[in-house]
Design a protein around this motif. Structure first.
Motif, PDB file in Angstrom:
ATOM      1  N   LEU A  73     -32.094  13.580  43.154  1.00  0.00           N
ATOM      2  CA  LEU A  73     -30.780  14.115  43.523  1.00  0.00           C
ATOM      3  C   LEU A  73     -30.742  15.629  43.310  1.00  0.00           C
ATOM      4  CD1 LEU A  73     -28.577  11.324  41.911  1.00  0.00           C
ATOM      5  CD2 LEU A  73     -29.190  11.587  44.326  1.00  0.00           C
ATOM      6  N   ASP A  74     -30.100  16.307  44.233  1.00  0.00           N
ATOM      7  CA  ASP A  74     -30.056  17.768  44.189  1.00  0.00           C
ATOM      8  C   ASP A  74     -28.833  18.216  43.379  1.00  0.00           C
ATOM      9  OD1 ASP A  74     -30.576  20.404  44.663  1.00  0.00           O
ATOM     10  OD2 ASP A  74     -29.748  20.415  46.705  1.00  0.00           O
ATOM     11  N   TRP A  75     -29.005  18.223  42.064  1.00  0.00           N
ATOM     12  CA  TRP A  75     -27.892  18.564  41.178  1.00  0.00           C
ATOM     13  C   TRP A  75     -27.729  20.064  41.045  1.00  0.00           C
ATOM     14  CZ3 TRP A  75     -24.935  14.628  39.765  1.00  0.00           C
ATOM     15  CH2 TRP A  75     -25.494  13.349  39.599  1.00  0.00           C
ATOM     16  N   GLU A  76     -26.477  20.505  41.031  1.00  0.00           N
ATOM     17  CA  GLU A  76     -26.198  21.859  40.547  1.00  0.00           C
ATOM     18  C   GLU A  76     -26.132  21.797  39.024  1.00  0.00           C
ATOM     19  OE1 GLU A  76     -22.801  23.679  42.256  1.00  0.00           O
ATOM     20  OE2 GLU A  76     -23.578  23.584  44.304  1.00  0.00           O
ATOM     21  N   ALA A  77     -25.449  20.745  38.557  1.00  0.00           N
ATOM     22  CA  ALA A  77     -25.399  20.470  37.117  1.00  0.00           C
ATOM     23  C   ALA A  77     -25.120  18.985  36.953  1.00  0.00           C
ATOM     24  CB  ALA A  77     -24.303  21.296  36.451  1.00  0.00           C
ATOM     25  N   PRO A  78     -26.054  18.225  36.383  1.00  0.00           N
ATOM     26  CA  PRO A  78     -25.826  16.788  36.195  1.00  0.00           C
ATOM     27  C   PRO A  78     -24.588  16.542  35.336  1.00  0.00           C
ATOM     28  CG  PRO A  78     -28.115  17.363  35.795  1.00  0.00           C
ATOM     29  CD  PRO A  78     -27.369  18.650  35.894  1.00  0.00           C
ATOM     30  N   PRO A  79     -23.879  15.439  35.577  1.00  0.00           N
ATOM     31  CA  PRO A  79     -22.686  15.148  34.771  1.00  0.00           C
ATOM     32  C   PRO A  79     -23.068  14.697  33.357  1.00  0.00           C
ATOM     33  CG  PRO A  79     -23.159  13.312  36.224  1.00  0.00           C
ATOM     34  CD  PRO A  79     -24.148  14.390  36.562  1.00  0.00           C
ATOM     35  N   GLY A  80     -22.064  14.605  32.504  1.00  0.00           N
ATOM     36  CA  GLY A  80     -22.277  14.069  31.164  1.00  0.00           C
ATOM     37  C   GLY A  80     -22.982  15.025  30.222  1.00  0.00           C
ATOM     38  N   ARG A  81     -23.424  14.491  29.115  1.00  0.00           N
ATOM     39  CA  ARG A  81     -24.152  15.263  28.112  1.00  0.00           C
ATOM     40  C   ARG A  81     -25.660  15.119  28.357  1.00  0.00           C
ATOM     41  NH1 ARG A  81     -24.107  13.106  23.479  1.00  0.00           N
ATOM     42  NH2 ARG A  81     -23.262  11.051  24.015  1.00  0.00           N
ATOM     43  N   PRO A  82     -26.417  16.195  28.321  1.00  0.00           N
ATOM     44  CA  PRO A  82     -27.860  16.091  28.566  1.00  0.00           C
ATOM     45  C   PRO A  82     -28.600  15.541  27.360  1.00  0.00           C
ATOM     46  CG  PRO A  82     -27.274  18.361  28.083  1.00  0.00           C
ATOM     47  CD  PRO A  82     -25.981  17.592  28.139  1.00  0.00           C
TER      48      PRO A  82
END
Length: 276
Positions: free
Chosen positions: A113-122
């Motif tokens: 997936l082309d994320w700008e910023a993945p959701p949630g806590r990394p």
């Protein structure tokens, strides 16, 4: 030189999550003399395999990474979150990216997936593969957001998944080297696009019939022996006489004079000649 002359078989690459079974079956039905070999490749290796000649074409995740490869998009996948069956999210039908804000969301290195910023806590560390991330989800360490086909591929009895809105989606397409668009590649493109076996693609089209052809044929049948159109003439009855009698003869003797020459009207009146 065409593909049929240089390629004894057709090699089809595919990335995890893609199921090429339907297209392979159609290929085997249409080209039983050309074996199709499947080549399983990782997502990040697919384009390199095509460029190196390891496959003639391949199902890949778009976009392609260079102008030397051609591609046609096929479909877009639903994005889902993989969770344990007893997770609170399992109680709802769908979630949004905002609903994952408090979750530890795993982000594997082979993420598609082309994320700008993945959701949630990394997570502190990114798992090497999607398969590794699924194992961590099963162990209760976070959740995983992936295309639905990958959730199905790595299905486990203790896990489930739910659609996620407001997140990127993965597109699947067929790709091949632009300079190697062989006849066999064209054949497979046609199969993927749903082209039927009777498609006229590549064959010269049937020339259209002249507009006046039918009219000319009808006019020839409807003309009397005298060259004019008889009002009651048909293909089965000659104009200018009764059924079964040639139009060129006068019923009361004599050769077809004025009555025959004037078509159906003069020659078809009970056989009586004009001039009476």
């Amino acid at each position: 030189m065409t593909g049929s002359e240089t390629t004894p078989s057709f090699r089809l690459a595919y990335v995890p999550g893609v199921t090429p079974t339907k297209w392979v079956r159609i290929w085997n039905e249409r080209l039983p003399d050309v074996p199709l070999a499947l080549v399983a490749v990782a997502v990040d290796e697919a384009f390199g395999v095509l460029r190196a000649g390891g496959a003639d074409a391949g199902f890949v995740r778009l976009p392609v990474d260079g102008e030397d490869l051609s591609a046609i998009p096929l479909y877009t996948e639903t994005t889902v979150v993989v969770i344990p069956k007893d997770h609170v999210i399992a109680a709802v039908e769908q979630v949004s990216a905002a609903d994952l804000a408090d979750e530890l969301v795993l982000h594997p290195l082979d993420d598609t997936l082309d994320w700008e910023a993945p959701p949630g806590r990394p997570a502190i560390e990114r798992p090497e593969t999607t398969a590794d991330a699924v194992e961590l989800v099963a162990a209760g360490v976070g959740v995983l957001v992936v295309p639905q086909s990958l959730a199905r591929l790595h299905h486990r009895r203790d896990l489930t998944y739910r659609p996620v809105s407001d997140v990127p989606e993965s597109r699947v397409g067929l790709s091949w080297p632009q300079e190697e668009t062989t006849d066999l590649v064209e054949e497979f493109i046609g199969i993927v696009r749903g082209r039927t076996v009777n498609s006229t693609r590549g064959r010269p089209p049937t020339p259209p019939q002249p507009k006046g052809k039918r009219a000319a044929a009808g006019g020839a049948q409807g003309k009397s022996a005298g060259g004019r159109t008889g009002g009651k003439a048909t293909a089965g009855k000659p104009a200018g006489g009764r059924s079964g009698k040639p139009a060129g003869k006068n019923p009361r003797g004599g050769s077809g004079g004025a009555g025959a020459a004037k078509g159906g009207k003069g020659g078809a009146k009970r056989g009586k000649p004009r001039g009476r």
